[in-house]
Design an enzyme around this catalytic site. Structure first.
Site, short mmCIF file in Angstrom:
data_model
loop_
_atom_site.label_atom_id
_atom_site.label_comp_id
_atom_site.label_asym_id
_atom_site.label_seq_id
_atom_site.Cartn_x
_atom_site.Cartn_y
_atom_site.Cartn_z
N GLN A 1 57.09 25.25 51.04
CA GLN A 1 55.80 25.41 51.88
C GLN A 1 54.57 25.31 51.08
O GLN A 1 54.51 25.20 49.88
CB GLN A 1 55.82 26.88 52.47
CG GLN A 1 55.65 27.91 51.61
CD GLN A 1 55.72 29.07 52.47
OE1 GLN A 1 56.81 29.57 52.84
NE2 GLN A 1 54.66 30.29 52.23
N GLY B 1 38.39 36.17 33.76
CA GLY B 1 38.19 36.70 32.36
C GLY B 1 39.08 37.72 32.19
O GLY B 1 40.45 37.48 31.88
N GLY B 2 38.53 38.99 32.13
CA GLY B 2 39.29 40.07 31.58
C GLY B 2 39.39 40.05 30.12
O GLY B 2 39.02 39.17 29.14
N TRP B 3 40.08 41.05 29.42
CA TRP B 3 40.14 41.28 27.86
C TRP B 3 40.55 40.18 27.29
O TRP B 3 39.90 39.82 26.41
CB TRP B 3 40.97 42.57 27.78
CG TRP B 3 40.82 43.12 26.16
CD1 TRP B 3 42.01 42.98 25.48
CD2 TRP B 3 39.88 43.42 25.63
NE1 TRP B 3 41.64 43.04 24.25
CE2 TRP B 3 40.45 43.72 24.24
CE3 TRP B 3 38.42 44.03 25.71
CZ2 TRP B 3 39.56 44.22 23.13
CZ3 TRP B 3 37.69 44.23 24.66
CH2 TRP B 3 38.32 44.41 23.55
N THR B 4 41.71 39.63 27.76
CA THR B 4 42.31 38.52 26.96
C THR B 4 41.75 37.05 27.21
O THR B 4 41.56 36.36 26.15
CB THR B 4 43.90 38.40 27.27
OG1 THR B 4 44.32 39.92 27.10
CG2 THR B 4 44.59 37.20 26.28
N ASP C 1 34.36 37.32 40.94
CA ASP C 1 33.94 38.43 40.19
C ASP C 1 33.99 38.03 38.80
O ASP C 1 34.83 37.52 38.35
CB ASP C 1 35.14 39.57 40.47
CG ASP C 1 34.73 40.79 39.70
OD1 ASP C 1 33.70 41.20 39.75
OD2 ASP C 1 35.86 41.21 38.78
N ASP D 1 34.17 38.72 34.74
CA ASP D 1 34.61 39.82 33.94
C ASP D 1 34.72 39.41 32.42
O ASP D 1 35.84 39.23 31.76
CB ASP D 1 35.97 40.34 34.27
CG ASP D 1 36.41 41.68 33.66
OD1 ASP D 1 35.73 42.09 32.82
OD2 ASP D 1 37.65 42.04 33.83
N GLU E 1 34.28 39.96 28.91
CA GLU E 1 34.24 41.18 27.93
C GLU E 1 34.13 40.71 26.42
O GLU E 1 35.11 40.55 25.94
CB GLU E 1 35.45 41.71 28.29
CG GLU E 1 35.71 42.20 29.84
CD GLU E 1 36.90 43.27 29.84
OE1 GLU E 1 37.58 43.62 28.89
OE2 GLU E 1 37.43 43.37 30.95
N ASP F 1 38.29 54.35 29.58
CA ASP F 1 38.62 53.60 28.22
C ASP F 1 37.36 54.06 27.07
O ASP F 1 37.01 53.72 26.15
CB ASP F 1 38.48 52.21 28.40
CG ASP F 1 39.82 51.83 28.67
OD1 ASP F 1 40.75 52.47 29.09
OD2 ASP F 1 39.94 50.29 29.26
N TRP G 1 40.99 50.37 38.72
CA TRP G 1 41.69 49.44 37.79
C TRP G 1 42.89 50.41 37.50
O TRP G 1 42.97 51.42 36.71
CB TRP G 1 40.95 49.23 36.46
CG TRP G 1 41.94 48.32 35.85
CD1 TRP G 1 42.72 48.83 34.81
CD2 TRP G 1 42.19 46.90 35.59
NE1 TRP G 1 43.62 47.83 34.10
CE2 TRP G 1 43.03 46.64 34.68
CE3 TRP G 1 41.61 45.78 36.51
CZ2 TRP G 1 43.63 45.34 34.49
CZ3 TRP G 1 42.28 44.61 36.19
CH2 TRP G 1 43.15 44.36 35.10
#
Length: 653
Positions: free
Chosen positions: A328, A354-357, A408, A410, A412, A489, A632
């Site tokens: 599909q 993005g994000g931390w990594t 969004d 992100d 970091e 954190d 989160w």
């Protein structure tokens, strides 16, 4: 906040065709053996349409020098273009690589998007050449294949929802080979796929639609249409009265990887009762490559495109109760999110980048006006226009259109340290502002094209020093719809002392090394002119832990030295709330003023949030007139959605 356009009419149309033979012969600039160019109509509205040309390099060598020439039907024109340069001579448009270059790797592809106006002849180019050779890949200008495919047989309706119809049919035959299929309704192409199933979206509830399907080959020969079938869409919300959407923002991050060991599927948002309590889902994460462009995993081997839009879910695991098929046009989490939005029309889904990594390449991508334009164009094209690369029959042009409602960010972190591999520059702060402005400009333009509204949000740090180094808050807020603020954190297993990770206020005995609290973080944003209503407080659905912790004078382990991070299910020093709540042999401790809870067994210490402390944090956010709560990540909750229910109840009080 910026004024937003309302009450727009959604666009509908997607067609993929292999382009016809070349223009009059010209000397080839480079060998194009094995190279084809396909055309995609990604959207259409009253005054124009969106299109895409994709170079597929089936050769064994990269294509670094390319030029596409197209001639359009009478009355049809290209008015704007991205990811390439455009020139026009008479009725011929010449498309060349952008100033930053665009090599097409062997076995890879490159897409160019554009907008235009159309006439009675439609939007399909009447001629196309790449480096003077036919876009269809035939050896001779004019091609040799003139025989169209046969009509597909066995067209049936596999299922419907309030706004979609799923179709399937038997493969058509062709003397050379079928390239794909077009689904038509009312004489218009409404879907195009490479396999023998398709889901038509954007339909009206409780309405009958008639569909046919036809095959086409790589020389643009279209076969006859199949016998028609009629599909009637269901009632919105299953015929039940729709519930009012929540008043405050309730944002949950859904992790791409949560469907594996954690076993948390999009359908769990439904069965736990969480989806009806949310206003937003942020899908984590979209990636940026070394060229500063959004990309999917099957292009460069990073990330997980199989989870995103390749995996087939069975009926028991699917939001709509209908099993996916292998071929599909959209599968995976993206298709499940689309089904979720049909069930909960108030719910917005944004792609988080993005994000931390995966913040590694943000600094490079934001460095210049040219690189910012390139990054934003690629992200908008893949996630909002929905032009995903093919993945084992799924994906393809326009297949993910309508899944995402915005972006969004992100990163970091701009201007300060994040992951050890990230580039950090002093000018990141001003470049982030310029990047946000570029996103806002392109989203505004897209709104004008598609008659849809798109959001722009960001996840921002708790550390006041990072705020100062990386974010020009007053300038940013004019382009953001809202921001989510890190409320966790503050401490963790990377430190040698057991401490709270999400305390609302500072504890006078906090040994540091850095002393954080939600109160001081929120105040840092208020001091920089941010309206509290535009801030959404982030809360953790996980805990952080240490081992080798002595009881201390109070016998609870708080602020005592540790020998290392506690063992976790997936990573040392961290675990989901649904795991921590089942631990045996631990004593529960609280500090109601700080809104904290922790577990201690005489040696191992876990700081975490349960239903009580989660309600305390939500009540605090309301007392500060903040714009809602962010989670989160939602896969840390239990099967009953207990933490989400605690937030929902507190917000409703």
């Amino acid at each position: 906040m910026r004024a937003r356009l309302r009450n727009r009419i959604a666009a509908l149309a997607a067609a993929v065709v292999a382009l016809p033979i070349a223009l009059s012969p010209v000397p080839a600039a480079a060998d194009t053996t094995g190279v084809t160019v396909t055309y995609v109509e990604t959207s259409r509205w009253e005054t124009g349409y969106g299109g895409q040309l994709t170079i597929d390099n089936g050769s064994d060598a990269p294509l670094s020098d390319w030029t596409i020439e197209v001639r359009l039907p009478s009355g049809t024109a290209i008015t704007s273009l991205w990811n390439a340069t455009l020139s026009q001579s008479g009725g011929t448009y010449t498309i060349a690589p952008p100033s930053w270059g665009a090599d097409v790797p062997a076995g890879g592809s490159y897409s160019v998007g554009f907008n235009g106006t159309y006439g009675d002849g439609g939007t399909i180019p009447v001629d196309c050449a790449i480096n003077g050779n036919p876009c269809s890949g035939s050896d001779e200008p004019g091609g040799e294949d003139t025989e169209p495919p046969a009509a597909p047989s066995g067209l049936t309706v596999a299922g419907t929802t309030a706004t979609t119809a799923s179709l399937e049919w038997a493969a058509a035959s062709d003397d050379v080979g079928v390239a794909g299929y077009e689904v038509l309704s009312g004489g218009e192409v409404v879907r195009a796929v490479s396999g023998t199933t398709a889901t038509v979206t954007g339909l009206t509830p409780e309405t009958g639609y008639t569909f046919t399907v036809r095959a086409y080959d790589t020389s643009n020969n279209r076969g006859p249409e199949s016998a028609p079938v009629t599909a009637t869409t269901g009632a919105e919300n299953g015929g039940e009265e729709p519930t009012d959407p929540p008043a405050e923002r309730r944002v949950a991050y859904f992790t791409q990887w949560g469907i594996y060991d954690r076993g948390y599927l999009v359908n769990d948002l439904v069965t736990s009762g969480t989806a009806e309590k949310l206003t937003h889902i942020n899908y984590a994460f979209g990636n940026i490559n070394a060229n500063g462009e959004c990309f999917m995993a099957n292009q460069l081997g990073q990330g997980d495109a199989w989870a995103d839009y390749g995996r087939s879910f069975g009926a028991a695991d699917s939001v709509d109760g209908v099993a996916d098929t292998w071929n599909q046009d959209l599968r995976g989490n993206f298709n499940q999110l689309r089904e979720l939005k049909e069930m909960y029309p108030h719910l917005k889904v944004n792609i988080s980048l993005g994000g931390w990594t995966w913040s590694e390449h943000f600094s490079d991508a934001a460095l210049t006006a040219e690189s910012r334009e390139r990054m934003v164009s690629s992200c908008v094209d893949q996630f909002l226009r929905g032009n995903l690369p093919l993945f084992d029959g799924a994906g393809g042009a326009g297949s993910a259109y309508g899944v995402f409602d915005g972006i969004d960010l992100d990163w970091e972190w701009p201007g300060s340290a994040g992951h050890e591999h990230n580039t950090v520059r002093p000018e990141d702060k001003e470049n982030f502002t310029a990047l946000v402005s570029e996103f806002r400009d392109q989203l505004d333009a897209l709104e004008g094209e598609t008659s849809r509204e798109y959001e722009l949000t960001a996840f921002l740090p708790a550390d006041p020093e990072k705020i100062e180094l990386g974010f020009e808050m007053p300038s940013l807020m004019s382009d953001f719809d809202f921001i989510t603020v890190q409320g966790y954190d503050y401490h963790g297993g990377w430190e040698s002392v057991a401490n709270h990770q999400s305390n609302l206020v500072e504890h006078p005995a906090d040994p540091g090394p850095d002393v954080y609290s939600t109160e001081t973080t929120v105040q840092a944003y208020l001091d920089r002119g941010v309206d509290p209503a535009d801030m959404v407080l982030g809360v953790p659905f996980y805990g952080r832990g240490w081992t080798g912790v002595e009881p201390g004078p109070n016998g609870d382990g708080l602020f005592q030295s540790a020998t290392g991070p506690a063992p976790g299910s997936y990573e040392a020093g961290i675990d989901d709330w649904k795991v921590l709540k089942e631990l045996q042999g631990y004593e529960l401790h609280r500090d109601d003023e700080l809104g904290t809870a922790w577990l201690y067994d005489g040696s191992t210490f876990w700081t975490y949030d349960d239903e009580i402390s989660m309600a305390q944090k939500t009540d605090w956010a309301q007392s500060q007139n903040l714009g809602g709560v962010m989670i989160w990540s939602v896969d840390g909750d239990d099967a009953d959605g207990s933490l989400m229910t605690a937030i929902d109840t507190a917000l409703d009080d």
